[in-house]
Design an enzyme around this catalytic site. Structure first.
Site, mmCIF file in Angstrom:
data_model
loop_
_atom_site.group_PDB
_atom_site.id
_atom_site.type_symbol
_atom_site.label_atom_id
_atom_site.label_comp_id
_atom_site.label_asym_id
_atom_site.label_seq_id
_atom_site.Cartn_x
_atom_site.Cartn_y
_atom_site.Cartn_z
ATOM 1 N N GLY A 99 4.299 14.022 93.791
ATOM 2 C CA GLY A 99 4.782 14.742 92.610
ATOM 3 C C GLY A 99 6.201 14.436 92.188
ATOM 4 O O GLY A 99 6.645 14.893 91.139
ATOM 5 N N ASP A 146 5.873 7.198 85.186
ATOM 6 C CA ASP A 146 6.672 7.322 86.413
ATOM 7 C C ASP A 146 7.580 6.110 86.616
ATOM 8 O O ASP A 146 8.781 6.256 86.880
ATOM 9 C CB ASP A 146 5.762 7.472 87.640
ATOM 10 C CG ASP A 146 5.036 8.801 87.676
ATOM 11 O OD1 ASP A 146 5.123 9.549 86.695
ATOM 12 O OD2 ASP A 146 4.374 9.086 88.691
HETATM 13 C C1 MEV Z 1 1.683 11.379 87.886
HETATM 14 O O1 MEV Z 1 3.049 11.463 88.257
HETATM 15 C C2 MEV Z 1 1.534 11.575 86.418
HETATM 16 C C3 MEV Z 1 0.104 11.551 85.896
HETATM 17 O O2 MEV Z 1 0.186 11.893 84.517
HETATM 18 C C4 MEV Z 1 -0.538 10.196 86.054
HETATM 19 C C5 MEV Z 1 0.073 9.127 85.160
HETATM 20 O O3 MEV Z 1 0.671 9.456 84.147
HETATM 21 O O4 MEV Z 1 -0.097 7.957 85.489
HETATM 22 C C6 MEV Z 1 -0.785 12.579 86.578
#
Ligand code: MEV
Length: 315
Positions: A99, A146
């Site tokens: 996360g 990310d």
């Molecule tokens: C993960 O940090 C974020 C998600 O939206 C997946 C992505 O954007 O690749 C869950």
């Protein structure tokens, strides 16, 4: 010869998951980062020494994904390790947990370290593209949010498109947040896949949720620009509701979100892939930040106190 590089951790403030479908999202780098160092070996291939502090089982759970990710990075960079290999060491002050962008931070750090080691002088855009390829090892079909936050730093408006759109949001004053960890390692690829399956079964319901999520992103951008943190907090709470509706929250995440709000946080929501991992609470001012963090820690969960909106350009 040796090379070194860093990648920032991140927290998604609005619209994780929805971002995969082209809905705008807002993300911030945090003041913690992973460092990768690369040394030449006399043997061929690569090996890794992962010294990052991590949630128990995180590294073990991700070992195959990490291997796949590093191979993808090496292929994307066309590196020839058939004669002289490399040893990659990962460290830094970013806790390896679900996360907070630990996988993206490691991909960016490794790409930068390779760039230095092989004297490639790659631009941020090139590093970002390579890290995106590395992220596929962990996420399957990442949106790219990310690695973008991890490469460029700062507070970012992000839209997944043919060519992704990235806009910096400039804040006059950075603002305090608390990240609270459930301590549960989560599989982002699985979480993303689950949303996709449910969306296919119930397209109308999901379309409504996505429409509201899009609306929230624009309102949040305005709220950031006005530094209206009460409004921003409300929007975060609403965003959490949408994430509950797409079934990526858990009992622990909901518990931490409620705890943070009861303690006076202006808003709180899960952050990242969900199904474990972390929450983010908006806590303007040091006192409120301390109160919320202490309340979470008293319940036995770990916290990270940091700021969003700090200009953390890599250059
Ligand atoms: C993960 O940090 C974020 C998600 O939206 C997946 C992505 O954007 O690749 C869950």
């Amino acid at each position: 010869m040796s090379g070194e590089g860093i990648g920032f951790g991140k927290t998604i403030i609005f619209n994780e998951h929805f971002v995969v479908y082209g809905i705008p999202a807002i993300v911030s780098a945090i003041g913690k980062y992973t460092i990768a160092r690369i040394e030449s070996l006399e043997t061929n291939g690569w090996k890794i020494i992962d010294k990052r502090k991590a949630t128990p089982t995180y590294k073990e759970n991700k070992i195959e994904q990490q291997k796949d990710s590093i191979n993808r990075i090496i292929n994307k960079m066309n590196l020839d390790l058939s004669k002289k290999g490399v040893e990659i060491t990962l460290e830094g002050n970013l806790f390896a947990t679900s996360g907070i962008g630990a996988s993206a931070a490691s991909c960016v750090a490794i790409a930068r370290a390779f760039s230095e080691h092989f004297n490639l002088n790659l631009s941020n855009n090139e590093i970002n593209d390579i890290a995106y390829e590395g992220e596929k090892g962990y996420h399957g079909t990442p949106s790219g949010i990310d690695n973008t936050a991890s490469t460029f730093g700062g507070l970012i408006w992000f839209e997944k498109k043919e060519t992704n759109l990235m806009d910096k949001i400039d804040l006059m004053n950075p603002v305090e947040i608390v990240i609270g960890s459930t301590g549960k390692v989560a599989d982002t690829a699985k979480a993303v896949e689950g949303v996709r399956e449910r969306k296919e079964k119930n397209p109308e319901k999901y379309q409504e949720i996505f429409n509201r999520a899009e609306n929230i992103a624009y309102l949040a951008k305005d709220a950031f620009q006005d530094e209206d943190y009460r409004e921003l907090g409300k929007l975060m709470n609403e965003n959490h509701k949408l994430l509950q509706q797409v079934e990526v929250s858990t009992r622990e995440l909901d518990f931490l979100v409620k705890l943070a709000r009861d303690q006076g946080a202006f808003g709180a929501k899960l952050t990242g892939g969900g199904l474990g991992g972390n929450i983010i609470a908006l806590t303007p001012g040091r006192d409120l930040q301390d109160d919320v963090a202490n309340a979470i820690e008293k319940e036995g969960f770990q916290t990270l106190k940091t700021m969003i909106g700090v200009r953390r350009s890599y250059e």
